[in-house]
Motif scaffolding. Structure first.
Motif, mmCIF file in Angstrom:
data_model
loop_
_atom_site.group_PDB
_atom_site.id
_atom_site.type_symbol
_atom_site.label_atom_id
_atom_site.label_comp_id
_atom_site.label_asym_id
_atom_site.label_seq_id
_atom_site.Cartn_x
_atom_site.Cartn_y
_atom_site.Cartn_z
ATOM 1 N N ASN A 236 0.848 -1.185 0.000
ATOM 2 C CA ASN A 236 0.000 0.000 0.000
ATOM 3 C C ASN A 236 0.890 1.244 0.000
ATOM 4 O OD1 ASN A 236 -1.599 2.302 1.306
ATOM 5 N ND2 ASN A 236 -3.197 0.759 0.986
ATOM 6 N N ILE A 237 0.694 2.123 -0.979
ATOM 7 C CA ILE A 237 1.603 3.257 -1.144
ATOM 8 C C ILE A 237 1.431 4.322 -0.061
ATOM 9 C CG2 ILE A 237 1.637 2.888 -3.643
ATOM 10 C CD1 ILE A 237 -0.069 5.486 -3.865
ATOM 11 N N HIS A 238 0.321 4.264 0.686
ATOM 12 C CA HIS A 238 0.054 5.293 1.699
ATOM 13 C C HIS A 238 0.488 4.881 3.101
ATOM 14 C CE1 HIS A 238 -2.083 7.774 -1.173
ATOM 15 N NE2 HIS A 238 -2.824 6.740 -1.532
ATOM 16 N N SER A 311 1.671 11.524 -8.375
ATOM 17 C CA SER A 311 1.768 11.985 -7.002
ATOM 18 C C SER A 311 0.935 11.046 -6.133
ATOM 19 C CB SER A 311 1.241 13.415 -6.871
ATOM 20 O OG SER A 311 1.067 13.759 -5.515
ATOM 21 N N LYS A 312 1.508 10.537 -5.055
ATOM 22 C CA LYS A 312 0.787 9.606 -4.191
ATOM 23 C C LYS A 312 -0.490 10.238 -3.626
ATOM 24 C CE LYS A 312 4.740 6.820 -2.692
ATOM 25 N NZ LYS A 312 5.505 6.313 -1.531
ATOM 26 N N ASP A 313 -0.450 11.548 -3.388
ATOM 27 C CA ASP A 313 -1.606 12.237 -2.806
ATOM 28 C C ASP A 313 -2.828 12.197 -3.717
ATOM 29 O OD1 ASP A 313 -0.064 12.859 -0.611
ATOM 30 O OD2 ASP A 313 0.483 14.849 -1.350
ATOM 31 N N ASP A 314 -2.604 12.019 -5.031
ATOM 32 C CA ASP A 314 -3.717 11.999 -5.984
ATOM 33 C C ASP A 314 -4.350 10.622 -6.117
ATOM 34 O OD1 ASP A 314 -3.303 14.682 -6.545
ATOM 35 O OD2 ASP A 314 -1.941 14.270 -8.219
ATOM 36 N N LYS A 317 -6.850 5.650 -1.610
ATOM 37 C CA LYS A 317 -6.274 5.079 -0.394
ATOM 38 C C LYS A 317 -5.923 3.608 -0.583
ATOM 39 C CE LYS A 317 -8.574 8.210 2.862
ATOM 40 N NZ LYS A 317 -9.517 8.310 4.013
ATOM 41 N N GLU A 318 -6.710 2.930 -1.418
ATOM 42 C CA GLU A 318 -6.459 1.507 -1.677
ATOM 43 C C GLU A 318 -5.625 1.343 -2.950
ATOM 44 O OE1 GLU A 318 -7.179 -1.446 0.020
ATOM 45 O OE2 GLU A 318 -7.421 0.024 1.626
ATOM 46 N N THR A 319 -4.502 2.075 -3.022
ATOM 47 C CA THR A 319 -3.576 1.936 -4.141
ATOM 48 C C THR A 319 -2.418 1.058 -3.710
ATOM 49 O OG1 THR A 319 -4.142 4.091 -5.114
ATOM 50 C CG2 THR A 319 -2.013 3.134 -5.717
ATOM 51 N N TRP A 320 -2.170 0.024 -4.497
ATOM 52 C CA TRP A 320 -1.166 -0.975 -4.147
ATOM 53 C C TRP A 320 -0.105 -1.066 -5.244
ATOM 54 C CZ3 TRP A 320 -1.603 -3.510 0.548
ATOM 55 C CH2 TRP A 320 -2.810 -3.306 1.234
#
Length: 345
Positions: A236-238, A311-314, A317-320
């Motif tokens: 998970n990138i976050h 950009s991770k902020d864009d 939340k469920e980005t893997w």
């Protein structure tokens, strides 16, 4: 707007050509004629390098080229990363020379990447290699200039990513990566087929690396090693959470894979039982901000090469981030590394 239209048009042209390249039908006569012209010009250029009319040189450290005969993805960048990390673990200071394909600032002046380097400026492959290895990564359209700057930085060995046809840089070892999924298509030269060079070039290659562990039986290739790229986990990138890829079985997941041949990855994920919605994007391309907004609230897979473009902020939340692993038989891995260390030591 004009840039987007050009990108869209180029993507469609590539899709049309790939349909021709990877089918049994004979290509259009115009493409065959252009292919013969391309072949003549390529052989003439190579002969001028071989005869010394065009100069070729290298710094006083071993240079290993990792390239391919095909246009498009075969797995050469993951293999370059694998070799860079293996050599670093062995105590070698590694330099990587790469073109920085599609980077806005990539040009004929060599530039050493750092942690702030952006994929839009220097290309997704270059930034991916820089962020996932301890190697010094130098971007330049002229590989010799990149190699010379890396030599000045004190590297012990240089890997030239996608540098097989860049004859101005001499090399000590040549590795060619072949995807067993598409092999060499119709085996014709550009633009009638996917080949940058004829298959007779394989006779001069030091090591042929088969991504997928099989190849057309009639080729009778020697000096080969087999490997596969597997994605067993995702991050998970976050929040940094690591999950087994099996945790996504029977789940709906969007996939962004701006790589040369995404079909291999897609089919592997589908075979596991994951419901994949493939968001089509060109090799080295990216989706725009409006499309990213539509993904909010959904699960999303990205390859590491794709992640560096956003950009991770864009991202949801469920980005893997898929974590690729190189799977090589231990004896073949040892054989490959022995061949490499023969020129380093």
């Amino acid at each position: 707007m004009l840039f987007c239209i050009k990108c869209s048009l180029m993507t469609k042209i590539i899709q049309i050509l790939e349909t021709i390249w990877y089918q049994d039908k004979k290509p259009p006569l115009l493409l065959i004629a252009l292919s013969r012209i391309y072949g003549f010009l390529f052989k003439t250029r190579k002969a001028l390098f071989d005869s010394g009319v065009f100069s070729s040189d290298k710094p006083e450290v071993p240079v290993i080229v990792v390239g391919n005969l095909n246009v498009g993805g075969t797995g050469k960048t993951p293999l370059t990363l694998y070799l860079a990390n293996a050599l670093s673990k062995a105590g070698k200071k590694v330099g990587i020379a790469t073109r920085g394909y599609k980077g806005k600032k990539s040009n004929s002046m060599p530039y050493i990447l750092d942690e702030t380097s952006d994929a839009q400026d220097y290309g997704d492959e270059a930034v991916y290699l820089s962020r996932h290895s301890n190697a010094i990564v130098c971007v330049c359209s002229q590989r010799l200039k990149a190699a010379n700057l890396l030599f000045e930085r004190g590297v012990d060995v240089i890997l030239s990513d996608d540098g097989l046809q860049h004859f101005a840089l001499k090399r000590d070892l040549e590795l060619v990566v072949v995807s067993s999924d598409r092999a060499f298509g119709n085996r014709r030269l550009l633009p009638a087929g996917p080949l940058r060079e004829g298959l007779d070039r394989l006779d001069t290659i030091d090591l042929i690396c088969l991504n997928g562990k099989k190849i057309d039986e009639d080729l009778h290739l020697e000096n080969t090693i087999d490997f596969e790229i597997e994605n067993k986990t995702a991050k998970n990138i976050h929040n940094g959470q690591i999950r087994s890829i099996d945790a996504f079985i029977n789940h709906d997941v969007n996939l962004i894979a701006g790589i040369g041949d995404p079909n291999v990855l897609i089919q592997k994920l589908i075979k596991l039982g994951i419901n994949i919605n493939h968001i089509k994007v060109a090799d080295h391309g990216a989706i725009d901000s409006s499309e990213i907004k539509n993904l909010q609230g959904t699960s999303l897979f990205l390859t590491p090469k794709d992640l560096v473009k956003y950009s991770k902020d864009d991202l949801p939340k469920e980005t893997w981030e898929l974590i690729p692993e190189m799977m090589i038989d231990q004896s073949q891995e040892q054989s490959m590394m022995n061949k490499i260390f023969e020129i380093i030591q």
